[in-house]
Design a protein around this motif. Structure first.
Motif, PDB file in Angstrom:
ATOM      1  N   THR A 162       0.832  -1.210   0.000  1.00 23.65           N
ATOM      2  CA  THR A 162       0.000   0.000   0.000  1.00 23.65           C
ATOM      3  C   THR A 162       0.863   1.254   0.000  1.00 23.65           C
ATOM      4  OG1 THR A 162      -1.723  -1.188   1.203  1.00 23.65           O
ATOM      5  CG2 THR A 162      -1.819   1.206   1.241  1.00 23.65           C
ATOM      6  N   LYS A 214       3.565   5.959  -5.601  1.00 30.60           N
ATOM      7  CA  LYS A 214       3.421   6.016  -7.061  1.00 30.60           C
ATOM      8  C   LYS A 214       2.317   7.004  -7.457  1.00 30.60           C
ATOM      9  CE  LYS A 214       3.748   2.121  -9.140  1.00 30.60           C
ATOM     10  NZ  LYS A 214       3.429   0.752  -9.650  1.00 30.60           N
ATOM     11  N   GLU A 215       1.178   6.936  -6.749  1.00 29.92           N
ATOM     12  CA  GLU A 215       0.074   7.842  -7.060  1.00 29.92           C
ATOM     13  C   GLU A 215       0.443   9.292  -6.758  1.00 29.92           C
ATOM     14  OE1 GLU A 215      -2.675   7.177  -8.612  1.00 29.92           O
ATOM     15  OE2 GLU A 215      -2.155   5.043  -8.753  1.00 29.92           O
ATOM     16  N   THR A 216       1.204   9.515  -5.712  1.00 27.93           N
ATOM     17  CA  THR A 216       1.638  10.873  -5.396  1.00 27.93           C
ATOM     18  C   THR A 216       2.511  11.446  -6.505  1.00 27.93           C
ATOM     19  OG1 THR A 216       1.576  10.360  -3.032  1.00 27.93           O
ATOM     20  CG2 THR A 216       2.876  12.277  -3.697  1.00 27.93           C
ATOM     21  N   THR A 217       3.427  10.630  -7.004  1.00 31.63           N
ATOM     22  CA  THR A 217       4.279  11.072  -8.121  1.00 31.63           C
ATOM     23  C   THR A 217       3.447  11.386  -9.363  1.00 31.63           C
ATOM     24  OG1 THR A 217       6.070   9.673  -7.275  1.00 31.63           O
ATOM     25  CG2 THR A 217       6.245  10.415  -9.555  1.00 31.63           C
ATOM     26  N   HIS A 218       2.438  10.548  -9.641  1.00 27.02           N
ATOM     27  CA  HIS A 218       1.559  10.771 -10.794  1.00 27.02           C
ATOM     28  C   HIS A 218       0.781  12.077 -10.657  1.00 27.02           C
ATOM     29  CE1 HIS A 218      -0.915   9.757 -14.216  1.00 27.02           C
ATOM     30  NE2 HIS A 218      -2.021   9.901 -13.472  1.00 27.02           N
ATOM     31  N   VAL A 219       0.276  12.344  -9.463  1.00 28.54           N
ATOM     32  CA  VAL A 219      -0.478  13.588  -9.237  1.00 28.54           C
ATOM     33  C   VAL A 219       0.414  14.800  -9.457  1.00 28.54           C
ATOM     34  CG1 VAL A 219      -1.619  14.945  -7.455  1.00 28.54           C
ATOM     35  CG2 VAL A 219      -2.184  12.534  -7.723  1.00 28.54           C
ATOM     36  N   LYS A 220       1.653  14.713  -8.999  1.00 23.52           N
ATOM     37  CA  LYS A 220       2.587  15.829  -9.186  1.00 23.52           C
ATOM     38  C   LYS A 220       2.827  16.101 -10.668  1.00 23.52           C
ATOM     39  CE  LYS A 220       5.124  15.425  -4.817  1.00 23.52           C
ATOM     40  NZ  LYS A 220       6.447  15.131  -4.202  1.00 23.52           N
ATOM     41  N   ARG A 253       2.168   1.918  -3.487  1.00 24.69           N
ATOM     42  CA  ARG A 253       1.132   2.457  -4.376  1.00 24.69           C
ATOM     43  C   ARG A 253       0.841   3.921  -4.069  1.00 24.69           C
ATOM     44  NH1 ARG A 253      -3.407  -2.125  -3.902  1.00 24.69           N
ATOM     45  NH2 ARG A 253      -4.106  -1.626  -6.008  1.00 24.69           N
ATOM     46  N   ILE A 254       0.844   4.249  -2.798  1.00 23.86           N
ATOM     47  CA  ILE A 254       0.610   5.653  -2.423  1.00 23.86           C
ATOM     48  C   ILE A 254       1.716   6.546  -2.986  1.00 23.86           C
ATOM     49  CG2 ILE A 254       0.563   7.257  -0.476  1.00 23.86           C
ATOM     50  CD1 ILE A 254      -0.905   5.104   1.114  1.00 23.86           C
TER      51      ILE A 254
END
Length: 238
Positions: A196, A202-208, A199-200
């Motif tokens: 988890t 990875k998602e943070t990098t994507h949002v940035k 994944r968090i």
């Protein structure tokens, strides 16, 4: 260490109490039945025998509790059981000596008095006195029957101890299995937490990245609009 010392002290106390009872029996046997103190001493002996049996039972229960809680080793349990068996034998000998009535020959014979009164050295044990070893007209069959009964009681005590140890062993295995199960659950939870967390991140990098792209698109739109405005102003006559 405390339970060991406590049990040993209790055992020595019971053993010494048995010696006191034997001395009391010898004292009674020195008196004639018509003596003024005979009845009183006999009553004292009967009371002391009851206390001896009660204390012996207390030692048995203490040993059972100690063995079931694993405070002592199996080897120590066997050693103490043998010590208790010796006390059981002493108890039977005391009861036999108490029930045996001294004869007039025993009372009148000086050699018998000397035997009863003699204490030997300081290490002499009253249980080992010749009078103690003489049962009142017991046959060999009766003695064997008595020994067989003692052995049966010892076997019953050992069977009880064995049953308790087996139950404790089963409980230990059950606890071990439960601990293994809980460990597996904890490892699984830890693995899921790591997954988890990844994944968090990875998602943070994507949002940035998305946020950065959104800002760039907005700037381009503003620049295009400004160019259009400039062109319009330049083309339209004043």
């Amino acid at each position: 260490m405390a339970p060991t010392d406590s049990w040993q002290n209790e055992y020595r106390g019971v053993e010494q109490y048995g010696q006191d009872i034997m001395e009391k029996i010898n004292e009674r046997n020195r008196l004639r039945r018509s003596g003024s103190n005979y009845a009183r001493i006999e009553s004292d002996i009967r009371f002391m025998l009851k206390n001896f049996s009660r204390d012996l039972e207390g030692l048995k229960q203490s040993l059972l509790r100690a063995s079931s809680s694993y405070h002592i080793t199996e080897r120590e349990v066997d050693r103490r059981q043998n010590m208790i068996d010796q006390l059981i034998t002493k108890e039977r000998q005391l009861s036999s000596a108490f029930q045996q009535e001294p004869t007039s020959k025993d009372l009148g014979s000086s050699s018998s008095r000397d035997t009863l009164l003699s204490r030997g050295t300081n290490d002499a044990n009253p249980f080992d006195s010749p009078y103690m070893l003489e049962t009142d007209d017991m046959s060999v069959t009766d003695m064997r029957s008595q020994q067989h009964q003692i052995i049966e009681e010892q076997d019953k005590g050992l069977d009880a101890l064995s049953g308790i140890i087996q139950r404790q062993k089963m409980i230990g295995h059950a606890i071990s299995d439960e601990v293994d199960t809980q460990n597996e659950i904890i490892v699984d939870v830890a693995d899921r937490m790591d997954s988890t967390h990844s994944r968090i991140m990875k998602e943070t990098t994507h949002v940035k990245k998305v946020t950065a792209k959104s800002s760039t698109c907005g700037m381009l739109i503003v620049i295009v609009l400004l160019l259009i405005v400039i062109v319009v102003v330049a083309v339209v006559p004043s």
